[in-house]
Design a protein around this motif. Structure first.
Motif, PDB file in Angstrom:
ATOM      1  N   GLN A  66     -88.636  24.606  89.411  1.00 32.75           N
ATOM      2  CA  GLN A  66     -88.660  23.548  90.423  1.00 32.75           C
ATOM      3  C   GLN A  66     -87.526  23.696  91.433  1.00 32.75           C
ATOM      4  O   GLN A  66     -87.717  23.435  92.633  1.00 32.75           O
ATOM      5  CB  GLN A  66     -88.576  22.181  89.722  1.00 32.75           C
ATOM      6  N   HIS A  67     -86.365  24.162  90.987  1.00 37.13           N
ATOM      7  CA  HIS A  67     -85.196  24.247  91.860  1.00 37.13           C
ATOM      8  C   HIS A  67     -84.818  25.677  92.204  1.00 37.13           C
ATOM      9  O   HIS A  67     -83.704  25.928  92.675  1.00 37.13           O
ATOM     10  CB  HIS A  67     -84.010  23.544  91.190  1.00 37.13           C
ATOM     11  N   GLN A  68     -85.704  26.626  91.949  1.00 39.81           N
ATOM     12  CA  GLN A  68     -85.509  28.044  92.282  1.00 39.81           C
ATOM     13  C   GLN A  68     -84.215  28.605  91.682  1.00 39.81           C
ATOM     14  O   GLN A  68     -83.399  29.231  92.360  1.00 39.81           O
ATOM     15  CB  GLN A  68     -85.505  28.271  93.806  1.00 39.81           C
ATOM     16  N   LYS A  69     -84.043  28.360  90.397  1.00 41.50           N
ATOM     17  CA  LYS A  69     -82.894  28.883  89.682  1.00 41.50           C
ATOM     18  C   LYS A  69     -83.335  30.050  88.800  1.00 41.50           C
ATOM     19  O   LYS A  69     -84.395  29.994  88.170  1.00 41.50           O
ATOM     20  CB  LYS A  69     -82.237  27.806  88.804  1.00 41.50           C
ATOM     21  N   THR A  70     -82.520  31.083  88.771  1.00 36.52           N
ATOM     22  CA  THR A  70     -82.856  32.263  87.966  1.00 36.52           C
ATOM     23  C   THR A  70     -82.008  32.386  86.710  1.00 36.52           C
ATOM     24  O   THR A  70     -82.341  33.149  85.802  1.00 36.52           O
ATOM     25  CB  THR A  70     -82.673  33.539  88.803  1.00 36.52           C
ATOM     26  N   ASP A  71     -80.893  31.658  86.665  1.00 37.63           N
ATOM     27  CA  ASP A  71     -80.007  31.716  85.502  1.00 37.63           C
ATOM     28  C   ASP A  71     -79.753  30.313  84.975  1.00 37.63           C
ATOM     29  O   ASP A  71     -79.968  29.319  85.682  1.00 37.63           O
ATOM     30  CB  ASP A  71     -78.664  32.371  85.868  1.00 37.63           C
ATOM     31  N   VAL A  72     -79.275  30.253  83.753  1.00 40.35           N
ATOM     32  CA  VAL A  72     -78.944  28.967  83.139  1.00 40.35           C
ATOM     33  C   VAL A  72     -77.656  29.123  82.349  1.00 40.35           C
ATOM     34  O   VAL A  72     -77.385  30.192  81.781  1.00 40.35           O
ATOM     35  CB  VAL A  72     -80.093  28.470  82.228  1.00 40.35           C
ATOM     36  N   LEU A  73     -76.837  28.080  82.351  1.00 40.79           N
ATOM     37  CA  LEU A  73     -75.618  28.043  81.543  1.00 40.79           C
ATOM     38  C   LEU A  73     -75.556  26.682  80.870  1.00 40.79           C
ATOM     39  O   LEU A  73     -75.585  25.648  81.542  1.00 40.79           O
ATOM     40  CB  LEU A  73     -74.374  28.264  82.406  1.00 40.79           C
ATOM     41  N   ILE A  74     -75.481  26.683  79.555  1.00 40.91           N
ATOM     42  CA  ILE A  74     -75.508  25.453  78.758  1.00 40.91           C
ATOM     43  C   ILE A  74     -74.150  25.273  78.098  1.00 40.91           C
ATOM     44  O   ILE A  74     -73.575  26.207  77.545  1.00 40.91           O
ATOM     45  CB  ILE A  74     -76.613  25.522  77.689  1.00 40.91           C
ATOM     46  N   GLY A  75     -73.621  24.068  78.185  1.00 36.11           N
ATOM     47  CA  GLY A  75     -72.324  23.775  77.586  1.00 36.11           C
ATOM     48  C   GLY A  75     -72.363  22.511  76.752  1.00 36.11           C
ATOM     49  O   GLY A  75     -73.096  21.572  77.070  1.00 36.11           O
ATOM     50  N   PHE A  76     -71.576  22.476  75.694  1.00 36.27           N
ATOM     51  CA  PHE A  76     -71.478  21.284  74.839  1.00 36.27           C
ATOM     52  C   PHE A  76     -70.196  21.364  74.032  1.00 36.27           C
ATOM     53  O   PHE A  76     -69.530  22.409  73.958  1.00 36.27           O
ATOM     54  CB  PHE A  76     -72.692  21.148  73.911  1.00 36.27           C
ATOM     55  N   GLU A  77     -69.842  20.226  73.432  1.00 41.64           N
ATOM     56  CA  GLU A  77     -68.684  20.179  72.551  1.00 41.64           C
ATOM     57  C   GLU A  77     -69.084  20.692  71.167  1.00 41.64           C
ATOM     58  O   GLU A  77     -70.227  20.530  70.739  1.00 41.64           O
ATOM     59  CB  GLU A  77     -68.164  18.750  72.408  1.00 41.64           C
ATOM     60  N   ALA A  78     -68.111  21.301  70.468  1.00 40.14           N
ATOM     61  CA  ALA A  78     -68.353  21.726  69.094  1.00 40.14           C
ATOM     62  C   ALA A  78     -68.110  20.536  68.178  1.00 40.14           C
ATOM     63  O   ALA A  78     -67.085  20.440  67.491  1.00 40.14           O
ATOM     64  CB  ALA A  78     -67.444  22.891  68.739  1.00 40.14           C
ATOM     65  N   THR A  79     -69.060  19.595  68.173  1.00 44.14           N
ATOM     66  CA  THR A  79     -68.917  18.348  67.436  1.00 44.14           C
ATOM     67  C   THR A  79     -69.345  18.535  65.987  1.00 44.14           C
ATOM     68  O   THR A  79     -70.526  18.707  65.698  1.00 44.14           O
ATOM     69  CB  THR A  79     -69.761  17.228  68.082  1.00 44.14           C
ATOM     70  N   GLY A  80     -68.370  18.488  65.075  1.00 46.25           N
ATOM     71  CA  GLY A  80     -68.690  18.629  63.667  1.00 46.25           C
ATOM     72  C   GLY A  80     -69.498  19.889  63.406  1.00 46.25           C
ATOM     73  O   GLY A  80     -69.182  20.982  63.870  1.00 46.25           O
ATOM     74  N   HIS A  81     -70.594  19.730  62.656  1.00 48.69           N
ATOM     75  CA  HIS A  81     -71.498  20.845  62.392  1.00 48.69           C
ATOM     76  C   HIS A  81     -72.840  20.654  63.081  1.00 48.69           C
ATOM     77  O   HIS A  81     -73.725  21.484  62.950  1.00 48.69           O
ATOM     78  CB  HIS A  81     -71.735  20.977  60.878  1.00 48.69           C
ATOM     79  N   TYR A  82     -72.992  19.569  63.844  1.00 51.83           N
ATOM     80  CA  TYR A  82     -74.287  19.244  64.414  1.00 51.83           C
ATOM     81  C   TYR A  82     -74.691  20.196  65.536  1.00 51.83           C
ATOM     82  O   TYR A  82     -75.879  20.348  65.827  1.00 51.83           O
ATOM     83  CB  TYR A  82     -74.298  17.793  64.924  1.00 51.83           C
ATOM     84  N   TRP A  83     -73.722  20.862  66.171  1.00 51.00           N
ATOM     85  CA  TRP A  83     -74.027  21.751  67.284  1.00 51.00           C
ATOM     86  C   TRP A  83     -74.540  23.104  66.821  1.00 51.00           C
ATOM     87  O   TRP A  83     -75.140  23.847  67.601  1.00 51.00           O
ATOM     88  CB  TRP A  83     -72.770  21.960  68.132  1.00 51.00           C
ATOM     89  N   MET A  84     -74.337  23.446  65.548  1.00 46.17           N
ATOM     90  CA  MET A  84     -74.633  24.800  65.086  1.00 46.17           C
ATOM     91  C   MET A  84     -76.122  25.112  65.098  1.00 46.17           C
ATOM     92  O   MET A  84     -76.536  26.232  65.398  1.00 46.17           O
ATOM     93  CB  MET A  84     -74.057  25.001  63.685  1.00 46.17           C
ATOM     94  N   ASN A  85     -76.964  24.124  64.762  1.00 46.26           N
ATOM     95  CA  ASN A  85     -78.404  24.367  64.782  1.00 46.26           C
ATOM     96  C   ASN A  85     -78.903  24.631  66.195  1.00 46.26           C
ATOM     97  O   ASN A  85     -79.714  25.542  66.420  1.00 46.26           O
ATOM     98  CB  ASN A  85     -79.147  23.166  64.180  1.00 46.26           C
ATOM     99  N   LEU A  86     -78.398  23.866  67.147  1.00 50.10           N
ATOM    100  CA  LEU A  86     -78.785  24.079  68.538  1.00 50.10           C
ATOM    101  C   LEU A  86     -78.281  25.427  69.036  1.00 50.10           C
ATOM    102  O   LEU A  86     -78.999  26.153  69.734  1.00 50.10           O
ATOM    103  CB  LEU A  86     -78.238  22.953  69.412  1.00 50.10           C
ATOM    104  N   ALA A  87     -77.042  25.785  68.672  1.00 52.32           N
ATOM    105  CA  ALA A  87     -76.492  27.073  69.088  1.00 52.32           C
ATOM    106  C   ALA A  87     -77.314  28.228  68.516  1.00 52.32           C
ATOM    107  O   ALA A  87     -77.555  29.228  69.203  1.00 52.32           O
ATOM    108  CB  ALA A  87     -75.036  27.180  68.641  1.00 52.32           C
TER     109      ALA A  87
END
Length: 426
Positions: A66-87
């Motif tokens: 939709q916005h003519q983007k070719t790359d993506v960068l995702i950022g988040f906090e390393a909160t406990g262990h909950y981020w590991m599944n998403l990573a």
């Protein structure tokens, strides 16, 4: 450091879709912006499940088209262990992700609306807007050995806390029912645990003889205490001021706690052995243990916190990781005192500090460095300050041994520190 931040900023181009995610237990919240911080969509929710992750992937592709983007960068906090599944999911679909320091999020939260408001949508928006300015770190790729060491280190930390808690509970029961027990036994050794397991209360001891108690301990197949010590314990039991009410439950509780302590000790020993075996697979292990005064356990715990030291270009990176970077608070004519930042891994910093004392006693080279800083004529350091200096020096030595694939040479170390060599000559 400026060059590294420039590299991070350059990762976000006009063609990059930037996404910040606020991690939670069941539902994450995401915000999409462009390289200039303009929001491209309303904050949306991501469910912590395979279906939720797949929908998240599809929505990202839709926003990119939709916005003519070719790359993506995702950022988040390393909160406990909950981020590991998403990573793990993002790594599987080849989506780049980075980590944001929670302290940066907290300190920049009021910049948009000047309010102390905190909610998931706002946190996701703040995280997203930190990325174009380079306020993030790229997580290193961990090998199976790194994962094993990291998990083993966490298990060891938990076991140590559990052991401390069980010992405190045993101390409480002893103080209530047999406060004189500590006059005969000072530590939680095998002899003491045997006595507590078989005869934990004064009434179990005071009518018996020393020979009978020793025989009873031998029959149990445990390490037994000597007759003089048992005779002393019998005499203490006969004049004990301990409680007598509820003795049956107290006996049961003490014996149960002793069994727990023995089990935890065995588990800790097994985890320690496994960690050392895993650490041997890393190329620098044999070089790090060549430092006299440094044990295999210390090296395995160090590598669990840092990974292979060959991944670091300069020892300053490890020093910063440990929170040993110096900071000061100066302004105008006021010159503040320098202190360590403590912005880093607490366990790594504690491990290094604990390793210094045996190093001073067993390693002449490090003892010379410690003596110089502690007793030099100009600006001598306090003992703890000198030990912190040695922590930084130990990191530098470890990094050099790892990068050069060489064993420790005390003469070479002192030769590099000319001011210490000259001080010794004088």
């Amino acid at each position: 450091m400026k060059d590294n931040r420039t590299k991070r900023i350059n990762q976000v181009q006009e063609s990059t879709l930037v996404i910040g995610i606020d991690i939670a237990k069941e539902n994450h919240y995401a915000c999409a912006i462009d390289s200039r911080g303009r929001e491209l969509a309303k904050v949306w929710r991501i469910h912590q499940s395979r279906e939720g992750f797949i929908q998240f992937e599809e929505y990202i592709h839709m926003l990119m088209n939709q916005h003519q983007k070719t790359d993506v960068l995702i950022g988040f906090e390393a909160t406990g262990h909950y981020w590991m599944n998403l990573a793990h999911f993002l790594k599987a679909i080849d989506f780049p992700f980075v980590l944001v320091n929670p302290l940066h999020v907290k300190n920049s939260k009021e910049m948009d609306d000047n309010l102390q408001t905190k909610n998931d949508a706002k946190d996701a928006r703040v995280i997203a807007k930190l990325l174009p300015n380079g306020y993030f770190s790229v997580p290193r790729d961990m090998t199976p050995v790194d994962h094993s060491l990291r998990q083993g280190s966490a298990i060891r930390e938990r076991l140590r806390k559990d052991i401390g808690a069980v010992k405190n509970r045993i101390q409480r029961w002893i103080a209530l029912y047999f406060p004189e027990f500590r006059q005969a036994f000072k530590n939680f050794g095998k002899q003491e645990l045997t006595v507590l397991k078989l005869t934990p209360l004064p009434e179990d001891i005071k009518e018996a003889s020393a020979e009978e108690l020793v025989i009873k301990q031998k029959e149990a197949g445990a390490k037994y205490a000597g007759k003089p010590k048992m005779a002393k314990l019998i005499n203490l039991a006969r004049h004990s001021i301990g409680l007598t009410e509820g003795a049956q439950m107290a006996r049961l509780e003490i014996q149960s706690l002793v069994h727990q302590l023995e089990l935890l000790d065995a588990q800790l020993e097994e985890v320690t052995t496994q960690m050392v075996e895993q650490a041997r697979y890393l190329p620098e292990f044999e070089y790090l243990v060549s430092v006299k005064g440094i044990s295999e356990n210390t090296v395995s715990e160090l590598l669990a916190e840092t990974g292979s030291l060959q991944n670091y270009e300069h020892p300053r990176q490890i020093i910063k990781l440990a929170g040993l970077t110096l900071r000061e608070n100066s302004s105008g004519n006021h010159q503040g005192t320098k202190r360590i930042s403590k912005r880093g891994r607490r366990r790594l910093r504690a491990l290094l500090y604990k390793a210094i004392l045996p190093l001073i006693h067993n390693n002449e080279a490090f003892n010379s460095v410690y003596t110089y800083y502690h007793s030099r004529q100009y600006n001598p350091l306090k003992k703890k300050e000198a030990m912190v200096v040695l922590c930084r020096k130990l990191i530098q030595v470890f990094h050099g041994l790892s990068r050069n694939q060489a064993s420790f040479n005390p003469e070479r170390m002192l030769a590099d520190l000319s001011y210490i060599t000259e001080s010794r000559a004088a």
